[in-house]
Design an enzyme around this catalytic site. Structure first.
Site, PDB file in Angstrom:
ATOM      1  CG  PHE A 116      -2.577   6.790   2.756  1.00 13.44           C
ATOM      2  CD1 PHE A 116      -1.953   7.942   3.218  1.00 13.44           C
ATOM      3  CD2 PHE A 116      -1.842   5.607   2.738  1.00 13.44           C
ATOM      4  CE1 PHE A 116      -0.632   7.928   3.640  1.00 13.44           C
ATOM      5  CE2 PHE A 116      -0.525   5.590   3.168  1.00 13.44           C
ATOM      6  CZ  PHE A 116       0.088   6.748   3.615  1.00 13.44           C
ATOM      7  CE  LYS A 117       2.180   6.483   1.333  1.00 15.29           C
ATOM      8  NZ  LYS A 117       3.297   5.731   0.775  1.00 15.29           N
TER       9      LYS A 117
END
Length: 479
Positions: A116-117
């Protein structure tokens, strides 16, 4: 929109592009906007139609333009379109999947490093390059990672003109896949340093360097960790988008979010979205055995541990939540002096912040929506098995923490609960094998990654040594 530090009183704030290139504020605080822009039902309806017709980049532009009004609209729109292009994240960006028990999974791991980063880092890379070109400047990024931040940052920043990255990670604490993603990059402007200790030691080194104003200025040092407001505001976008997607699918006007978090960065973005008026009921803080945040939201006491335990959801193996200060600033009525006392000498002297007897603590659920819980390795295994059996979806162990806690609290929360996915399961294959008896699916782009050469230097947790390494490498690069 202007920005102020969590340790200062309201006054003359800074524009977005000025704080974009910084990490900590000069007084050691974190930047937040002077106010949160407010959303209306009409705005959400319009954004829902925009999402359906033009996709994620169009909504990203609308959200970000509220916070970055010092970037010309045409430039910001082009940045969003490049950052969230189909060849980077696929199409659609951030789809949602219905799970059992009125849970929904927001898919955030379709970017280059399967975590998700990437959702924030890809945008940040383009923003940095854009602003550095406008100013004819260079930037040295210093970061710390417990798992996915490092690779997401390096993949987003490599090849960007004028940017050099120094990334710290705890020796042996990341999964083999996570290590391979970072350490296989052979680029003189990407410097991987494995630190003796845990993530908190890495984070302390970053703060030590950032707090040396002379060194920071001499080398133009900035941050990509979630202490950088640009990271947080980019994450606000996917809370808006996942809300709009579930609303379109169910007709629900209010939702809750379950967020696996150790550093409070991801759920800080959810808090910002809720303060903007996104119709969020509960914000579920899901931790692993390193339950510093869960302890606070249950007891009102934030107590830093001596060190983080090593778990099977390693990206949350954190005992000092660096973004927590942003929420406390809002919780305490934006009293910068009080926050400075709590997080400065107060935390250093006692190792804890005690708000349990304050009226503000009583507002955590009613005013801010926060509830919390934690899960264990056994819980993660059971949840991975259960979701695979009931829904045919394999989730990673961090996402399993959030599903576990959401299930524990389900009876007290009405309506859909959106779980924010952390990473593709392949990044934590040992745990998936233990849970399901089989290897997770591996995208073709990651075949054989663990066998690639490694480019990493082991170092002790020594700030002076780190500064020397930065000096030496930048000199070699003509910086």
């Amino acid at each position: 929109m202007r920005y102020l530090s969590t340790r200062s009183e309201p006054g003359h704030g800074l524009p977005f592009c000025d704080i974009l290139l910084e990490g900590l504020a000069p007084d050691g605080g974190l930047y937040l906007p002077e106010h949160y822009p407010q959303l209306t039902e009409q705005t959400l309806t319009e954004w829902g139609a925009l999402l359906a017709s033009q996709g994620y980049p169009a909504v990203a532009f609308e959200v970000l333009s509220l916070f970055a009004d010092d970037i010309p609209a045409a430039d910001l729109r082009a940045i969003c379109e490049r950052a969230y292009a189909p060849e980077v994240f696929g199409d659609p960006v951030v789809p949602v999947t219905a799970l059992s028990n009125d849970l929904w999974l927001a898919h955030l791991s379709q970017g280059p490093t399967a975590a998700f980063k990437d959702m924030a880092m890809q945008l940040l890379g383009h923003l940095f390059e854009y602003e550095l070109a406008r100013r004819n400047q260079t930037l040295t990024i210093l970061g710390a990672t417990s798992g996915d931040t490092g690779s997401a940052a390096e993949y987003a920043m490599r090849g960007r003109h004028g940017i050099t990255v120094f990334m710290l990670s705890p020796q042996g604490r990341m999964s083999p896949f996570q290590q391979a993603q970072m350490f296989s990059l052979d680029d003189p402007r990407i410097v991987n340093l494995a630190v003796e200790g845990v993530f908190d030691d890495c984070q302390d080194l970053v703060k030590a360097v950032m707090n040396d104003a002379g060194f920071k200025a001499a080398h133009s040092i900035g941050a990509v960790n979630s202490i950088n407001w640009g990271r947080v505001v980019a994450q606000v976008v996917y809370y808006v988008v996942s809300y709009l997607r579930v609303r379109a699918s169910t007709g629900a006007r209010r939702v809750s979010f379950a967020v696996p978090t150790g550093n409070f960065g991801n759920i800080c973005a959810a808090h910002v979205a809720r303060e903007m008026g996104l119709p969020i009921d509960a914000l579920i803080v899901a931790t692993n055995e390193n339950n510093v945040l869960d302890e606070f939201f249950r007891t009102g006491i934030y107590r830093v541990r001596a060190g983080a335990a090593e778990t099977s959801s390693p990206s949350m193996d954190i005992s000092k939540a660096s973004n927590f200060e942003r929420f406390v600033f809002d919780l305490l009525g934006r009293d910068g002096a009080r926050v400075a006392a709590l997080f400065g000498p107060g935390l250093r002297e006692t190792g804890a912040i005690d708000l349990h007897a304050t009226p503000e603590f009583g507002a955590l659920r009613k005013r801010y929506g926060f509830v919390s819980g934690s899960s264990t390795h056994a819980d993660r295994l059971a949840t991975i098995r259960a979701v695979a059996a009931s829904d045919g979806v394999v989730i990673d162990p961090h996402t399993a923490d959030a599903v576990t806690v959401a299930g524990d609290l389900r009876s007290s929360i009405d309506g859909p609960i959106i779980v924010t996915e952390t990473a593709l399961p392949v990044k934590f294959s040992a745990t998936i094998v233990e849970a399901l008896g089989r290897e997770p699916e591996r995208p073709a782009a990651f075949e054989g990654i663990e066998r690639l050469p490694r480019f990493v230097t082991d170092i002790p947790a020594d700030a002076a040594l780190l500064k020397g390494i930065i000096d030496e490498r930048l000199a070699e690069l003509g910086r």
